[in-house]
Each structure stands twice: as C-alpha cells, then as structure tokens.
Design a protein around this motif. Structure first.
Motif, PDB file in Angstrom:
ATOM      1  N   PRO A 191      20.996 -80.782 131.528  1.00  0.00           N
ATOM      2  CA  PRO A 191      20.444 -82.027 131.673  1.00  0.00           C
ATOM      3  C   PRO A 191      18.990 -82.091 131.663  1.00  0.00           C
ATOM      4  N   ILE A 192      18.634 -83.238 131.449  1.00  0.00           N
ATOM      5  CA  ILE A 192      17.192 -83.486 131.667  1.00  0.00           C
ATOM      6  C   ILE A 192      16.790 -83.761 133.186  1.00  0.00           C
ATOM      7  N   GLN A 193      15.863 -83.080 133.817  1.00  0.00           N
ATOM      8  CA  GLN A 193      15.658 -83.497 135.079  1.00  0.00           C
ATOM      9  C   GLN A 193      14.178 -83.935 135.487  1.00  0.00           C
ATOM     10  N   LEU A 194      13.994 -84.914 136.136  1.00  0.00           N
ATOM     11  CA  LEU A 194      12.708 -85.390 136.590  1.00  0.00           C
ATOM     12  C   LEU A 194      12.408 -85.088 138.223  1.00  0.00           C
ATOM     13  N   THR A 195      11.388 -84.523 138.484  1.00  0.00           N
ATOM     14  CA  THR A 195      11.134 -84.264 139.855  1.00  0.00           C
ATOM     15  C   THR A 195       9.963 -85.140 140.058  1.00  0.00           C
ATOM     16  N   PHE A 196       9.925 -86.093 140.993  1.00  0.00           N
ATOM     17  CA  PHE A 196       8.886 -86.614 141.374  1.00  0.00           C
ATOM     18  C   PHE A 196       8.171 -86.237 142.821  1.00  0.00           C
ATOM     19  N   SER A 197       6.615 -86.432 142.601  1.00  0.00           N
ATOM     20  CA  SER A 197       5.988 -85.761 143.702  1.00  0.00           C
ATOM     21  C   SER A 197       6.116 -86.720 145.003  1.00  0.00           C
ATOM     22  N   GLU A 198       6.578 -87.884 144.848  1.00  0.00           N
ATOM     23  CA  GLU A 198       6.695 -89.010 145.747  1.00  0.00           C
ATOM     24  C   GLU A 198       8.166 -89.562 145.908  1.00  0.00           C
ATOM     25  N   PRO A 199       8.636 -89.942 146.858  1.00  0.00           N
ATOM     26  CA  PRO A 199      10.063 -90.513 147.077  1.00  0.00           C
ATOM     27  C   PRO A 199      10.013 -91.850 146.256  1.00  0.00           C
ATOM     28  N   SER A 226      18.531 -87.089 144.865  1.00  0.00           N
ATOM     29  CA  SER A 226      17.641 -87.623 146.177  1.00  0.00           C
ATOM     30  C   SER A 226      16.795 -88.497 145.436  1.00  0.00           C
ATOM     31  N   ASP A 227      15.700 -88.958 146.382  1.00  0.00           N
ATOM     32  CA  ASP A 227      14.953 -89.757 146.236  1.00  0.00           C
ATOM     33  C   ASP A 227      13.556 -89.155 145.240  1.00  0.00           C
ATOM     34  N   THR A 228      13.690 -87.807 145.141  1.00  0.00           N
ATOM     35  CA  THR A 228      12.849 -87.396 144.175  1.00  0.00           C
ATOM     36  C   THR A 228      13.352 -86.569 143.208  1.00  0.00           C
TER      37      THR A 228
END
Length: 428
Positions: A191-199, A226-228
């Motif tokens: 899968p392509i995953q993006l993890t954000f530094s902020e919610p 999740s939110d991130t």
C-alpha cells in the motif's frame, strides 16, 4: 425754460457730470464709474448674468494641478485613487499558498513589489487594465513580507504605500512522509502510506490534494487508520510491472486546527513481478509463487499454541541477512519455559514490526519442519527455503497464512490492509 438741477456753463454740461436716469453723477477724468452702472443693471435684471466684465481668467481643471489632494473649487474634481490589499496590512498566520493581491480603485497601479524580510523578491503580474496585481510565486513559511505599490489617478497624481504581513509560523507547519520512498521497487501488495506530522481533521481536503495513478489504470481508495496515518491501495493487488505515480499538492492545504501543509511533490513507485506465498499452519508447508505460478513448496514450522502466527495476509517489510532476537522483547522472562534468551538467525525477512519473520529455523527447530509448530510466531524454513525467500522476494510481496489460531495483526503492526474487505476499506 430752466430745467431744475441743470448745471450748465454757457448752456453745456460740465465735463465732470453725466445724466444717469433720475439724476447726475460725477466722473473722474471723464470716465464713467462702470461698477455702479453694472450693479444697477444687474439689480434691474434680477441676476448677475451681466457681471461679465468682472470675471477673472478661467479657473483651471484639477487635472492640471497634480499636487491637489483634497476636492476644492477646481473642476472637474478627480478623487484620489485608492487600493486594497489581500492580505490586509498587519495580518498574521497568512497561508503561504494564497496569492497576494493589490486592487486599485479610481486609478492604476505601478511599481508593485513583494519582498521578504530576508530580501527575497516574489514575482507577480499586472492585469491588462493595470488595476490588479497578483503574486505568482509561492511564499515561505514563518516569514515577514512587505508589499509596496504606487497608484496613479486620472489627475496624474501618484501615491506610494506599503503593507506588511506574516505567514504561517513554524508551529502551524505540517509535513508528511510517504512510504514506499520515491523511486523504490516493491511488490504487488504494497500500500501507499502517508504519515503526517500533525493530526489531520480536514481529511477530504487532503485526499483531494493527493492524486495517485497507475500505469495499469487501476483505481484505489484511501483508508485512514488514524488522524496521522492514511493508506491507499487498489481493490486487487497492483498489476505486475506497473508504475504508481503519487502527486501530492499539499502545500498550503489546511489540515485543520490551523495546521498547513508545507510541501508539494510527485513520487513514483515501481511494481515488480507478482510474488506471493502461502504458509499453512496445519499442513506445515510454505509454497512460493511467481506471477501465480508455483515455484516450490518447503516444509515449515509456524507459531505454537501459546504464540500462534498471525493469520491472513502479511506484507513483507525488510530483510536482514542475520538478525538478533531477544526473548525479553516479547515479554519473556528468565524461568519461562519459552524464554530462549538471545539468539541469531539466518535469512530473516520481516512480516511485522512486533517481531514476526520468515527465517531459517534454529538447529533445535529443524527436526520439526513439516511436522509441528514450535516457533514464537515466526515462519521457520530450512536453509534452502529461507534463502530462496530472502533472495527472491522483497518489500511489498505478500504471504497468506492459513489455519492458524492467531488473530489478524494490528493495523499499525505491518501492512494488514488486505485483511480488510474492500467495501469496508474504501468507505472508511
């Protein structure tokens, strides 16, 4: 007959007197005091239309008085030009992706400049009417800018003004990391995953800003864990030997709670051959496939009843030629019969961050291959099977584990995306 009031000398009027209606009026040097006559005529006519002889030279238009700044008796009156800026002067936390504009009213613009406090100029353009200037370059985060401009009105007057503002501070700057990395070669199940530094609160806005396309034409869906953390996959595995393009236009996107995305970029991911495997905890076997064709089946041992292997689809994550295992990392303590202390294993291919691998079985487990499950959740193979997986399978390939008493791995314990039914995945 003598006329009353007639003053004559030798029957003639004196040079200093003239008859005016009902009486005489004197003159000086033989000249008529025309002012009195004019006033009388004006009074009799009821208007001052006859004051022509009193008019001074014509009053010039305000257009010829470039220094005039307030309406006066000059005509026509030309109002000074005005201008409106966006953002307004003194604004803070300005989104650096939003265009800066100056709009003139009652005139045109000239000499517009936008410069940061560090001396960097931002380009912009004037419209054909020269009444609206719009920035064309992006601003920086956590920066102060000065917008300077000159207005020119119809009377030829110029006025120069400045406006200052500050962009979004570092505290409200949001970043994101993508996996797989740009240019990486992975398997069909990655899968392509993006993890954000902020919610992220404005999830739809973020999804809209990300465009993911495949050379095979496959469409997919986002799934927020999740939110991130958000992932994207198609309904079926990615097509073998396809290319995935991920365009992230996140610069300036409002993630919510005042957090603003700080980058835009495009990554590509390359999909290799379709490499899959099936591990059967009941049959104690491990079968590998390439492009849906079976390669070989090896005897295996999986997790025992106390530590059953996770069931379902597990995506390969990384490989270590030699891995060091510590029993305490999974909660085992001295005195526990299952405590193996510390040991090194060969040809380790990770399935979950929590510690499930495909690896060469230890010497004590080799006799159980194909007969019993004695591991702590890992898939143990002989040297030939473990080395084949290590040398021929890669990140993003997938193993399906059958007939185990274990549960599905947690969403954050590897990539368990393929264990979620598509209807549920695509609508979360």
């Amino acid at each position: 007959m003598r006329i009353m009031g007639d003053r004559r000398e030798g029957g003639r009027l004196k040079p200093s007197q003239r008859w005016l209606g009902s009486g005489w009026i004197g003159t000086r040097s033989g000249k008529i005091i025309s002012l009195v006559a004019v006033l009388v005529v004006a009074a009799l006519g009821g208007a001052f239309a006859a004051v022509g002889p009193l008019q001074a030279s014509p009053i010039g238009s305000e257009a010829a008085t470039a220094v005039r700044t307030q309406p006066g008796t000059a005509f026509p009156v030309v109002a000074p030009a005005s201008a409106q800026t966006v953002p307004v002067t003194g604004a803070k936390e300005v989104n650096p992706s939003a265009p800066v504009t100056v709009t003139a009213a009652g005139g045109t613009l000239d000499n517009v400049s936008l410069r940061s406090s560090t001396g960097q100029d931002v380009e912009g353009t004037l419209d054909t009417a020269r009444s609206v200037w719009t920035s064309s370059g992006s601003l920086s985060f956590n920066a102060r800018y000065t917008l300077s401009y000159t207005t020119l009105d119809g009377a030829g007057r110029t006025a120069t003004a400045t406006s200052t503002f500050a962009t979004v501070s570092t505290a409200n700057e949001a970043d994101a990391a993508m996996y797989p990395l740009d240019g990486m070669n992975v398997g069909v199940a990655q899968p392509i995953q993006l993890t954000f530094s902020e919610p992220v609160k404005n999830k739809k806005a973020v999804e809209k800003a990300i465009t993911i396309t495949s050379s095979s034409g496959q469409a997919g869906a986002f799934h927020w864990y999740s939110d991130t953390v958000v992932r994207y996959r198609p309904e079926q595995y990615w097509a073998a030997r396809s290319t995935i393009t991920v365009k992230m236009d996140l610069f300036g996107v409002d993630l919510g709670n005042g957090q603003i995305g700080n980058f835009s970029k495009t990554n590509t991911v390359h999909i290799g051959d379709k490499r899959t495997a099936v591990a059967d905890a009941q049959a104690h076997t491990f079968t590998a496939y390439i492009n849906d064709k079976p390669v070989q089946t090896w005897p295996a041992t999986l997790g025992d009843t106390r530590f059953p292997s996770a069931k379902g689809f597990l995506v390969l994550m990384e490989k270590q030629r030699k891995a060091h295992f510590v029993a305490a990392s999974i909660g085992l303590k001295p005195g526990d019969p299952a405590n193996y202390g510390e040991l090194d294993v060969e040809y380790a291919t990770r399935l979950t961050p929590s510690g499930e691998f495909i690896h060469q079985a230890t010497d004590t487990a080799i006799p159980y291959l194909g007969n019993a499950n004695v591991s702590h959740g890992c898939i143990g193979l002989g040297p030939d099977g473990a080395s084949w997986v290590f040398n021929n399978m890669t990140t993003g390939d997938v193993v399906q584990i059958l007939n185990t008493q274990g549960d599905f791995a947690n969403f954050d314990d590897g990539f368990g995306d393929w264990n979620i039914p598509w209807a549920q995945y695509a609508n979360a």
